[in-house]
Design a protein around this motif. Structure first.
Motif: not given
Length: 594
Positions: A261, A339, A343
């Motif tokens: 992140k 994203d 993840e």
């Protein structure tokens, strides 16, 4: 943008520049040249320098003076006798016919009239035919320089009438040194790590490297800083990649998610993050294989850091990571939420690799199974020993009886061999109809086929070569096992290679990969498994040994013996020596009497 004005200013093309300078010094100038190679490697620059050198009356050692009126006019694009044509926008028959009409007139200011046709592969078929007429009957004092990034699209009739020069990709080290030289000349402050980032991001194009350098200079107010170079190129810092890598390999999913992140929070592109991570893992794999395979200074890390990274995970874990990254990279091309994929990827990479732990620490059940297998191997070895003492050797169908040593070795758990699987069901059909002639033809087409692939695909095949070929197949051997595994799993690469070979040869061929260190044994097993028995052990051994084939070439006595054996083998098509000659060529096989 800075452009070279002399041959010695060009980067990474020393062989080509030396040849061109010698041609000018000795007045052995051809009427037509073909400059082929990737974009940004100096093709157009070399053409302009050559045009200046052949017309400069003050040239020295084949180099233009860059001071006389002719050199200055060519540099500024103001000399009427040096004509640059962009074939992408002037690709019709009429444009080439116009050249053919005007080429008859003698040069007005210079000694030679030079036509530089860029991206010549864009010409139409009719335009190529019109150009061919001019190349067949070239007027005096006229030179054609054809430049292209896709030489496989140029008709062979054109290529046969020109001198071809293949420009290679510029190494990151050469790009780094050239940028250092330019910045030192301009007295600009720079961070060497920033230059390495730019050199690696340019992917072999000197023009791309200089373009990125100009962007960084503009962004940094005439300075070159590491952070600015990373920002302009979209690259991820090596320290963040190292941190992320160590976290996932030590099964720390939560910290790895925070690091990921942080990387995305700095505005880094998800696709670029995966590309940088694949490149990072590739460097670790090469360092594990041999530290000499990579230039540590170009990676932005220290040797002590590489030592730590190499010990963080086994090579099989790194193979799995690259497979996962490639799969996610494909999926991310069609999503607007990268994203989420990253993840999930991070959590998956941080999961413990159970299959590795099981192999390195076998359970009691596994130990019992291994002992039982070892007992069976010993019994089989005893049977083979008894059979070998009999006058007639009875054939056996068990691979363990054929190769007891290999069978015993196969029962020893070795992690790094787990992912190296060769599909013999695809290899053997190619070998059954393989000939030396087909192999020679494939090797002749190999360079053109590589030029038809993308940059990542070409880099993967850089350490490979065709080792056998048939009318409908080709076997390619990889120097490193992990690259073999990566290529085997890449269906897009295989399809691109098969399509390229079909376009070049006109025949459909399936492509099969093997590891280079396993190739000799595969050939040896093929000869024995197809009914040759013990009749030609020398032939099989020689086919599997490059050193033996070299000895056969160097020794006239061995050559005569091989020729006699080949003549005798032609009498019986089922003879094992004849089959070995057919598969690997008479110049490879060496036959010896036991």
């Amino acid at each position: 943008m800075w452009r070279p004005q002399r041959f010695d200013d060009m980067v990474g093309q020393q062989v080509i520049t030396r040849t061109l300078k010698n041609a000018i010094i000795t007045h052995q100038i051809s009427h037509a040249y073909l400059f082929a190679g990737p974009r940004g490697t100096g093709k157009t620059s070399a053409a302009k320098i050559f045009a200046k050198a052949v017309n400069c009356h003050h040239s020295k050692d084949g180099e233009p003076c860059n001071e006389c009126e002719t050199c200055k006019a060519i540099t500024n694009g103001q000399l009427n006798d040096v004509i640059e044509i962009d074939a992408a926008s002037n690709n019709g028959v009429e444009e080439i016919r116009d050249i053919r009409d005007k080429v008859k007139y003698a040069p007005t200011q210079a000694d030679y009239k030079v036509y530089i046709i860029d991206e010549v592969h864009m010409l139409s078929t009719g335009a190529f035919n019109a150009l061919l007429k001019t190349l067949e009957e070239p007027p005096a004092n006229v030179i054609f320089i054809l430049a292209t990034t896709e030489p496989h699209k140029i008709p062979l009739t054109i290529i046969s009438r020109v001198q071809r020069f293949d420009f290679r990709r510029i190494s990151a080290k050469d790009s780094f040194e050239r940028m250092k030289y330019i910045l030192d000349q301009k007295k600009v402050q720079y961070d060497e790590k920033a230059l390495w980032v730019i050199a690696n991001a340019a992917e072999g194009g000197m023009r791309d490297a200089l373009s990125i350098l100009d962007q960084v200079l503009s962004f940094s107010d005439n300075q070159v800083k590491l952070d600015d170079a990373l920002l302009v190129t979209g690259s991820v810092t090596k320290q963040l990649l190292k941190k992320y890598f160590l976290q996932v390999t030590s099964n720390q999913a939560a910290p790895a998610l925070d690091t990921m992140k942080q990387i995305l929070g700095e505005g880094k592109d998800g696709q670029r993050f995966i590309e940088d991570l694949i490149s990072f893992i590739r460097d670790v794999l090469l360092y594990q294989e041999s530290p000499d395979l990579i230039q540590i200074a170009s990676t932005g890390l220290k040797e002590s850091e590489f030592t730590e990274l190499a010990q963080a995970a086994d090579s099989s874990v790194l193979y799995d990571m690259i497979d996962e990254l490639n799969a996610v990279q494909e999926e991310m091309r069609f999503t607007t939420h990268p994203d989420v994929y990253l993840e999930v990827l991070t959590v998956k990479l941080a999961q413990p690799h159970q299959h590795i732990n099981e192999q390195t620490s076998p359970t009691s059940t596994d130990s019992h199974a291994i002992k039982e297998l070892e007992k069976q191997v010993r019994e089989l070895q005893q049977q083979v020993k008894k059979l070998s003492q009999r006058p007639v050797v009875a054939p056996t169908n068990t691979s363990q009886a054929k190769h007891p040593a290999n069978a015993e070795q196969a029962n020893t758990p070795r992690v790094h061999q787990r992912n190296v699987r060769v599909n013999l069901n695809r290899v053997y059909p190619v070998l059954e109809t393989a000939t030396k002639k087909d192999l020679v033809n494939i090797r002749d087409l190999w360079g053109d086929m590589l030029n038809m692939l993308s940059v990542p695909q070409r880099s993967l095949l850089h350490v490979s070569q065709p080792v056998a070929a048939s009318p409908d197949g080709v076997i390619v051997a990889f120097d490193y096992a992990f690259l073999f595994q990566q290529a085997t799993d890449d269906s897009t690469l295989i399809k691109a290679m098969e399509d390229g070979l079909q376009k070049l040869s006109g025949d459909e061929r399936r492509v099969v990969f093997v590891p280079k260190d396993r190739w000799p044994q595969i050939r040896h097993d093929f000869i024995q498994d197809h009914g040759f028995g013990n009749s030609a052990p020398a032939a099989a051994h020689s086919a599997a040994s490059p050193d033996a084939s070299q000895a056969a070439e160097d020794s006239s006595a061995d050559a005569e013996q091989s020729a006699a054996s080949a003549e005798e083998a032609t009498k019986d098509p089922n003879d094992p020596v004849a089959k070995a000659h057919q598969l690997f060529g008479e110049d490879i096989v060496k036959v010896e009497d036991n």
